[in-house]
Scaffold this motif. Structure first.
Motif, PDB file in Angstrom:
ATOM      1  N   LYS A 122       0.837  -1.186   0.000  1.00  0.00           N
ATOM      2  CA  LYS A 122       0.000   0.000   0.000  1.00  0.00           C
ATOM      3  C   LYS A 122       0.880   1.248   0.000  1.00  0.00           C
ATOM      4  O   LYS A 122       2.038   1.217   0.399  1.00  0.00           O
ATOM      5  N   GLU A 123       0.304   2.349  -0.423  1.00  0.00           N
ATOM      6  CA  GLU A 123       1.049   3.597  -0.474  1.00  0.00           C
ATOM      7  C   GLU A 123       1.267   4.155   0.931  1.00  0.00           C
ATOM      8  O   GLU A 123       0.456   3.955   1.834  1.00  0.00           O
ATOM      9  N   PHE A 124       2.409   4.831   1.097  1.00  0.00           N
ATOM     10  CA  PHE A 124       2.662   5.570   2.326  1.00  0.00           C
ATOM     11  C   PHE A 124       3.281   6.906   1.946  1.00  0.00           C
ATOM     12  O   PHE A 124       3.813   7.079   0.842  1.00  0.00           O
ATOM     13  N   VAL A 125       3.201   7.851   2.846  1.00  0.00           N
ATOM     14  CA  VAL A 125       3.667   9.211   2.563  1.00  0.00           C
ATOM     15  C   VAL A 125       4.955   9.493   3.308  1.00  0.00           C
ATOM     16  O   VAL A 125       5.089   9.193   4.507  1.00  0.00           O
ATOM     17  N   ALA A 126       5.928  10.071   2.588  1.00  0.00           N
ATOM     18  CA  ALA A 126       7.191  10.529   3.187  1.00  0.00           C
ATOM     19  C   ALA A 126       7.677  11.723   2.394  1.00  0.00           C
ATOM     20  O   ALA A 126       7.739  11.665   1.158  1.00  0.00           O
ATOM     21  N   GLY A 127       7.989  12.823   3.075  1.00  0.00           N
ATOM     22  CA  GLY A 127       8.469  14.020   2.395  1.00  0.00           C
ATOM     23  C   GLY A 127       7.475  14.608   1.415  1.00  0.00           C
ATOM     24  O   GLY A 127       7.868  15.117   0.357  1.00  0.00           O
ATOM     25  N   ASP A 128       6.174  14.505   1.709  1.00  0.00           N
ATOM     26  CA  ASP A 128       5.091  15.044   0.874  1.00  0.00           C
ATOM     27  C   ASP A 128       4.898  14.280  -0.428  1.00  0.00           C
ATOM     28  O   ASP A 128       4.173  14.744  -1.322  1.00  0.00           O
ATOM     29  N   TYR A 129       5.500  13.107  -0.554  1.00  0.00           N
ATOM     30  CA  TYR A 129       5.312  12.269  -1.737  1.00  0.00           C
ATOM     31  C   TYR A 129       4.796  10.897  -1.317  1.00  0.00           C
ATOM     32  O   TYR A 129       4.984  10.470  -0.174  1.00  0.00           O
ATOM     33  N   LYS A 130       4.143  10.223  -2.268  1.00  0.00           N
ATOM     34  CA  LYS A 130       3.622   8.893  -2.008  1.00  0.00           C
ATOM     35  C   LYS A 130       4.593   7.834  -2.530  1.00  0.00           C
ATOM     36  O   LYS A 130       5.128   7.963  -3.634  1.00  0.00           O
ATOM     37  N   PHE A 176       9.089  -6.254   6.657  1.00  0.00           N
ATOM     38  CA  PHE A 176       9.939  -5.336   5.916  1.00  0.00           C
ATOM     39  C   PHE A 176       9.572  -3.899   6.313  1.00  0.00           C
ATOM     40  O   PHE A 176       8.445  -3.627   6.746  1.00  0.00           O
ATOM     41  N   GLY A 177      10.524  -2.985   6.147  1.00  0.00           N
ATOM     42  CA  GLY A 177      10.261  -1.586   6.461  1.00  0.00           C
ATOM     43  C   GLY A 177      11.056  -0.660   5.569  1.00  0.00           C
ATOM     44  O   GLY A 177      11.909  -1.093   4.783  1.00  0.00           O
ATOM     45  N   ALA A 178      10.784   0.646   5.688  1.00  0.00           N
ATOM     46  CA  ALA A 178      11.480   1.626   4.847  1.00  0.00           C
ATOM     47  C   ALA A 178      11.609   2.961   5.562  1.00  0.00           C
ATOM     48  O   ALA A 178      10.703   3.396   6.283  1.00  0.00           O
ATOM     49  N   ASP A 179      12.771   3.582   5.357  1.00  0.00           N
ATOM     50  CA  ASP A 179      13.007   4.986   5.703  1.00  0.00           C
ATOM     51  C   ASP A 179      13.156   5.742   4.394  1.00  0.00           C
ATOM     52  O   ASP A 179      13.922   5.319   3.518  1.00  0.00           O
ATOM     53  N   VAL A 180      12.468   6.861   4.253  1.00  0.00           N
ATOM     54  CA  VAL A 180      12.572   7.661   3.029  1.00  0.00           C
ATOM     55  C   VAL A 180      12.682   9.132   3.419  1.00  0.00           C
ATOM     56  O   VAL A 180      11.752   9.694   4.013  1.00  0.00           O
ATOM     57  N   PHE A 181      13.803   9.746   3.085  1.00  0.00           N
ATOM     58  CA  PHE A 181      14.028  11.153   3.400  1.00  0.00           C
ATOM     59  C   PHE A 181      14.260  11.913   2.092  1.00  0.00           C
ATOM     60  O   PHE A 181      15.281  11.715   1.426  1.00  0.00           O
ATOM     61  N   VAL A 182      13.324  12.746   1.747  1.00  0.00           N
ATOM     62  CA  VAL A 182      13.397  13.509   0.498  1.00  0.00           C
ATOM     63  C   VAL A 182      14.408  14.637   0.660  1.00  0.00           C
ATOM     64  O   VAL A 182      14.403  15.366   1.660  1.00  0.00           O
ATOM     65  N   VAL A 183      15.288  14.763  -0.324  1.00  0.00           N
ATOM     66  CA  VAL A 183      16.295  15.821  -0.329  1.00  0.00           C
ATOM     67  C   VAL A 183      15.702  17.030  -1.025  1.00  0.00           C
ATOM     68  O   VAL A 183      15.478  17.020  -2.242  1.00  0.00           O
TER      69      VAL A 183
END
Length: 314
Positions: free
Chosen positions: A44-52, A149-156
């Motif tokens: 499913k979609e998740f949000v990080a840094g204002d993006y999906k 499983f997991g994820a870290d996402v940091f938008v530059v």
């Protein structure tokens, strides 16, 4: 929208206690994905840094093409939305994690930054973990056929100030000056020239006819001095190439030496402690001293002036 998945072939991992910052998925009956020939599973979609975003898991590898693969592939995909501009791109630093049920911590890919765009919206790891390690319950990644499983996402964010520096080469014309030194052999200590300007800086030459320091009584010593007493022309570093000639007044076979040096307020002089042996200079038959007179020439180029700089903001 179609995009070609991309991946780093192998994964460098680290162990960490912290849970994923942006997304976590628990998969029960994980082995059924492979048994049922499920090529990939998109979360499913998740949000990080204002993006999906979403994770894409390939139970049998992302390049299997119907063949068995020894690795499980995991990717991060950016979900396109109609609000994005035509030539959109998003730079993000991300990590993908796998929970260890036995130790209670996570194995995590080292964070890396990738550019996500319309033609390349998916990045990750073709060899995230081998099936052998994953399916062995003693390793702790798959227990009771369940895994996490997991994820870290940091938008530059693009907030950097950008400068463009344009360099243009300029032909350097050497400064040339002749010096006539009379009563050369009667000089005590050293002879010093008048100051002269070259390349926007002031200079002078100092000659020790009987040598200086370790060369005393053995060779002539010649040094070029940078005069930074006028601070209106003072620079932190002045790079110069210079050639000094002792002219032969009989045969035209001059003695010359060349050096390149970076002068500064703390490094005012550089030259030759032993420019030429006294035995050569003092021999009247050699032609360097005639009627107790020496002719000296210097060619000096300031390399700082070989470039012009033009800086603009972008």
């Amino acid at each position: 929208m179609s995009a070609t998945p991309a991946a780093d072939e192998t994964t460098n991992m680290e162990i960490r206690d912290a849970s994923p910052a942006h997304f976590l998925i628990k998969i029960e009956s994980f082995s059924l994905l492979d048994k049922c020939r499920v090529d990939k599973y998109e979360t499913k979609e998740f949000v990080a840094g204002d993006y999906k975003w979403r994770l894409v898991i390939y139970p049998n590898g992302d390049n299997n093409k119907g063949k068995e693969c020894d690795y499980i592939s995991v990717k991060l995909a950016l979900v396109y939305t109609s609000s994005m501009p035509k030539n959109w791109e998003v730079n993000a630093n991300f990590s993908i994690l796998l929970y260890n049920w036995i130790s209670g911590d996570y194995v995590s890919s080292l964070g890396r930054t990738r550019r996500f765009q319309r033609t390349q919206s998916e990045w990750g790891f073709s060899k995230f973990i081998s099936k052998k390690n994953m399916l062995d319950p003693s390793n702790g990644y798959l227990v009771n056929d369940s895994c996490v499983f997991g994820a870290d996402v940091f938008v530059v964010k693009r907030e950097a100030v950008t400068e463009c520096l344009s360099l243009k080469s300029i032909e350097i014309v050497p400064y040339t000056h002749d010096f006539k030194i009379s009563k050369f052999q009667k000089i005590e200590g050293f002879w010093e020239s008048e100051k002269f300007s070259a390349g926007g800086y002031k200079w002078y030459i100092r000659i020790f006819p009987k040598g200086n320091a370790a060369a005393t009584g053995r060779a002539i010593s010649i040094f070029l001095y940078y005069d930074c007493s006028d601070f209106t022309t003072h620079s932190a570093l002045v790079n110069a190439t210079y050639t000094v000639f002792i002219k032969n007044q009989l045969y035209g076979t001059h003695i010359k030496r060349t050096l390149t040096y970076s002068f500064s307020a703390s490094k005012l002089q550089w030259g030759w402690p032993s420019f030429v042996e006294l035995a050569t200079i003092d021999d009247p038959k050699k032609g360097f001293i005639v009627r107790d007179c020496m002719y000296l020439n210097i060619e000096l180029s300031v390399l700082n002036n070989g470039l012009t700089f033009s800086s603009t903001w972008i």
